[in-house]
Scaffold this motif. Structure first.
Motif, PDB file in Angstrom:
ATOM      1  N   HIS A  94     -10.019  -7.198 -13.171  1.00  0.00           N
ATOM      2  CA  HIS A  94      -8.796  -7.393 -13.943  1.00  0.00           C
ATOM      3  C   HIS A  94      -7.814  -8.212 -13.117  1.00  0.00           C
ATOM      4  O   HIS A  94      -7.984  -8.380 -11.913  1.00  0.00           O
ATOM      5  N   GLY A  95      -6.818  -8.723 -13.805  1.00  0.00           N
ATOM      6  CA  GLY A  95      -5.779  -9.508 -13.136  1.00  0.00           C
ATOM      7  C   GLY A  95      -4.415  -8.984 -13.522  1.00  0.00           C
ATOM      8  O   GLY A  95      -4.264  -8.265 -14.520  1.00  0.00           O
ATOM      9  N   GLY A  96      -3.431  -9.322 -12.749  1.00  0.00           N
ATOM     10  CA  GLY A  96      -2.071  -8.920 -13.060  1.00  0.00           C
ATOM     11  C   GLY A  96      -1.127 -10.106 -12.959  1.00  0.00           C
ATOM     12  O   GLY A  96      -1.251 -10.923 -12.048  1.00  0.00           O
ATOM     13  N   HIS A 152      14.876  -6.257 -13.289  1.00  0.00           N
ATOM     14  CA  HIS A 152      14.107  -6.353 -14.528  1.00  0.00           C
ATOM     15  C   HIS A 152      12.731  -6.930 -14.224  1.00  0.00           C
ATOM     16  O   HIS A 152      12.566  -7.746 -13.314  1.00  0.00           O
ATOM     17  N   VAL A 153      11.754  -6.491 -14.996  1.00  0.00           N
ATOM     18  CA  VAL A 153      10.384  -6.950 -14.792  1.00  0.00           C
ATOM     19  C   VAL A 153       9.707  -7.159 -16.138  1.00  0.00           C
ATOM     20  O   VAL A 153      10.024  -6.481 -17.124  1.00  0.00           O
ATOM     21  N   MET A 154       8.780  -8.107 -16.158  1.00  0.00           N
ATOM     22  CA  MET A 154       7.926  -8.325 -17.322  1.00  0.00           C
ATOM     23  C   MET A 154       6.526  -8.576 -16.770  1.00  0.00           C
ATOM     24  O   MET A 154       6.347  -9.387 -15.852  1.00  0.00           O
ATOM     25  N   ALA A 155       5.537  -7.865 -17.303  1.00  0.00           N
ATOM     26  CA  ALA A 155       4.207  -7.939 -16.697  1.00  0.00           C
ATOM     27  C   ALA A 155       3.124  -7.705 -17.737  1.00  0.00           C
ATOM     28  O   ALA A 155       3.379  -7.170 -18.823  1.00  0.00           O
ATOM     29  N   VAL A 156       1.887  -8.106 -17.363  1.00  0.00           N
ATOM     30  CA  VAL A 156       0.743  -7.898 -18.239  1.00  0.00           C
ATOM     31  C   VAL A 156      -0.509  -7.743 -17.389  1.00  0.00           C
ATOM     32  O   VAL A 156      -0.645  -8.375 -16.339  1.00  0.00           O
ATOM     33  N   LEU A 157      -1.396  -6.868 -17.827  1.00  0.00           N
ATOM     34  CA  LEU A 157      -2.706  -6.721 -17.201  1.00  0.00           C
ATOM     35  C   LEU A 157      -3.676  -7.638 -17.919  1.00  0.00           C
ATOM     36  O   LEU A 157      -3.852  -7.532 -19.140  1.00  0.00           O
ATOM     37  N   LEU A 158      -4.304  -8.555 -17.190  1.00  0.00           N
ATOM     38  CA  LEU A 158      -5.283  -9.467 -17.758  1.00  0.00           C
ATOM     39  C   LEU A 158      -6.657  -8.805 -17.662  1.00  0.00           C
ATOM     40  O   LEU A 158      -7.226  -8.687 -16.583  1.00  0.00           O
ATOM     41  N   ASP A 159      -7.174  -8.355 -18.787  1.00  0.00           N
ATOM     42  CA  ASP A 159      -8.472  -7.677 -18.804  1.00  0.00           C
ATOM     43  C   ASP A 159      -9.567  -8.734 -18.788  1.00  0.00           C
ATOM     44  O   ASP A 159      -9.993  -9.237 -19.818  1.00  0.00           O
ATOM     45  N   VAL A 160     -10.039  -9.047 -17.589  1.00  0.00           N
ATOM     46  CA  VAL A 160     -10.985 -10.145 -17.405  1.00  0.00           C
ATOM     47  C   VAL A 160     -12.388  -9.751 -17.817  1.00  0.00           C
ATOM     48  O   VAL A 160     -13.196 -10.584 -18.215  1.00  0.00           O
ATOM     49  N   HIS A 184       0.819  -1.209   0.000  1.00  0.00           N
ATOM     50  CA  HIS A 184       0.000   0.000   0.000  1.00  0.00           C
ATOM     51  C   HIS A 184       0.855   1.262   0.000  1.00  0.00           C
ATOM     52  O   HIS A 184       0.426   2.316  -0.484  1.00  0.00           O
ATOM     53  N   GLU A 185       2.089   1.172   0.532  1.00  0.00           N
ATOM     54  CA  GLU A 185       2.990   2.323   0.510  1.00  0.00           C
ATOM     55  C   GLU A 185       3.531   2.559  -0.905  1.00  0.00           C
ATOM     56  O   GLU A 185       3.731   3.706  -1.320  1.00  0.00           O
ATOM     57  N   MET A 186       3.785   1.476  -1.620  1.00  0.00           N
ATOM     58  CA  MET A 186       4.425   1.570  -2.933  1.00  0.00           C
ATOM     59  C   MET A 186       3.435   1.759  -4.072  1.00  0.00           C
ATOM     60  O   MET A 186       3.796   2.262  -5.139  1.00  0.00           O
ATOM     61  N   ALA A 187       2.178   1.353  -3.850  1.00  0.00           N
ATOM     62  CA  ALA A 187       1.190   1.323  -4.931  1.00  0.00           C
ATOM     63  C   ALA A 187       1.058   2.631  -5.705  1.00  0.00           C
ATOM     64  O   ALA A 187       1.003   2.609  -6.944  1.00  0.00           O
ATOM     65  N   PRO A 188       0.991   3.794  -5.029  1.00  0.00           N
ATOM     66  CA  PRO A 188       0.824   5.034  -5.795  1.00  0.00           C
ATOM     67  C   PRO A 188       1.953   5.299  -6.782  1.00  0.00           C
ATOM     68  O   PRO A 188       1.760   6.034  -7.753  1.00  0.00           O
ATOM     69  N   ARG A 239       2.423  -1.286 -12.439  1.00  0.00           N
ATOM     70  CA  ARG A 239       0.957  -1.220 -12.466  1.00  0.00           C
ATOM     71  C   ARG A 239       0.489  -0.110 -13.401  1.00  0.00           C
ATOM     72  O   ARG A 239      -0.436  -0.303 -14.205  1.00  0.00           O
ATOM     73  N   GLU A 240       1.124   1.052 -13.302  1.00  0.00           N
ATOM     74  CA  GLU A 240       0.729   2.205 -14.115  1.00  0.00           C
ATOM     75  C   GLU A 240       0.877   1.899 -15.597  1.00  0.00           C
ATOM     76  O   GLU A 240       0.007   2.249 -16.420  1.00  0.00           O
ATOM     77  N   ALA A 241       1.953   1.228 -15.974  1.00  0.00           N
ATOM     78  CA  ALA A 241       2.218   0.953 -17.390  1.00  0.00           C
ATOM     79  C   ALA A 241       1.237  -0.067 -17.966  1.00  0.00           C
ATOM     80  O   ALA A 241       0.661   0.147 -19.041  1.00  0.00           O
TER      81      ALA A 241
END
Length: 361
Positions: free
Chosen positions: A139-141, A126-134, A77-81, A86-88
């Motif tokens: 949504h999922g991440g 390094h990170v690789m991520a995707v938003l799953l538009d359910v 919750h501290e890092m989320a903003p 997440r933003e990308a």
């Protein structure tokens, strides 16, 4: 399966294993946990997470896979903003992104997420991520992290992109089934209280569902200025928050019922904990409009003792146990015993059901 032709034999086997896992169950937590066992072999990473959430609920996620230090989730919750990942991905649903496509390296190293992860002993290189538009407001991440300077390759990105539609469909299917099962359990519980309308709220006073007649009842009893922006009576929201917080009001025990007085009728509201369809406690607010004085049916007098009839008559007036005890000059414990005998003889288990039965006699 034409898309699998460019994969080597090991990748093809793991891909088929993944597809089998994703169709093996309708329990989302179980499916994603077992799917990650395959994904971790197909896409090498040091840390990973898969979560689901409703859009707009910042930092409020159900973590289905949490292959990361527990401190990450307790402090998220501290890092989320300032979570650049997440933003990308929120801006590009269903598209796999690597950190180089999210922000420049210099900005990554200056980000709060990067710094906090290093403090937690989880260097985020390094990170690789995707938003799953359910869909259906969910949504999922799916996030993979490496703590070494080895970027995710084009091939790994392509593999993850190929897997994304399968993950999305699985999350959507399991979430829909879970919601249906959850609503069925809640409705079964609510329908035990016949003759009442109901609101179902989360412990944070967010509405989950309501019965068809609840809206008209609330509008009849609560003026617009007494309701919040979502149409919920402020008095009911405040009482729920007191019940869920464990606080006391004025030094008194927390009360799970409220009564609102009208000219000829009363509105009785009871707060009932409900079965949980997912994460988080749900509460049913049982709304019953009753006459100011519901007479004791004559037929009941033949079934009840004199004292039971007196207690039942007081209960039908909407009095609580303390008021009845004071009126009849007895203890609250005695009132409870007599009232339970009345419930048993009338075949009901709540005051609301007792009132409902009396009005139908």
């Amino acid at each position: 399966m034409e898309s699998l032709l460019n994969l080597d034999s090991r990748e093809q086997k793991l891909t088929f294993d993944l597809m089998e896992v994703l169709t093996s169950s309708l329990d989302l937590s179980d499916v994603l946990s077992r799917a990650y066992e395959v994904l971790s072999k197909l896409l090498a990473a040091d840390y990973a997470a898969i979560c689901i959430s409703k859009p707009g609920r910042l930092a409020d996620y159900d973590w289905m896979v949490a292959a990361m230090p527990s401190e990450y989730f307790t402090r998220y919750h501290e890092m989320a903003p300032e979570d650049f990942v997440r933003e990308a991905v929120m801006q590009h649903p269903n598209l796999v992104l690597r950190d180089t496509e999210m922000l420049p390296r210099e900005e990554l190293e200056r980000s709060l997420l990067y710094q906090r992860c290093r403090e937690l002993g989880m260097p985020l290189e390094h990170v690789m991520a995707v938003l799953l538009d359910v869909g259906r407001d969910w949504h999922g991440g799916f996030m993979l992290y490496r703590d070494r300077r080895q970027p995710f390759s084009d091939r790994e990105r392509a593999l993850m992109q190929q897997i994304t539609p399968w993950l999305t469909k699985t999350v959507a299917k399991c979430r829909e089934v879970g919601e249906i099962k959850g609503q069925k359990r809640v409705l079964e519980h609510l329908f035990q209280h016949q003759g009442v309308e109901s609101l179902v709220l989360t412990s944070q006073a967010t509405e989950w569902m309501r019965t068809p007649g609840a809206t008209a009842l609330l509008e009849a009893w609560f003026k617009p200025e007494a309701r919040d922006a979502h149409g919920l009576p402020s008095a009911l929201v405040e009482r729920l928050l007191v019940l869920t917080s464990g606080r006391r009001v004025g030094g008194a025990e927390r009360d799970t019922s409220m009564t609102f007085e009208g000219e000829e009728k009363k509105l009785r509201v009871s707060f009932v904990p409900l079965p949980e369809p997912g994460s988080g406690r749900l509460w049913g607010l049982l709304l019953q409009e009753v006459s100011d004085r519901t007479p004791l049916p004559q037929a009941w007098c033949k079934l009840l003792t004199q004292r039971e009839a007196q207690v039942a008559e007081c209960a039908l007036r909407g009095w609580d146990n303390q008021t009845i005890a004071e009126h009849l000059h007895c203890s609250v414990g005695t009132v409870k015993k007599h009232l339970q005998r009345v419930f048993d003889k009338m075949g009901v288990d709540t005051r609301a059901a007792l009132m409902n039965r009396a009005t139908r006699m």
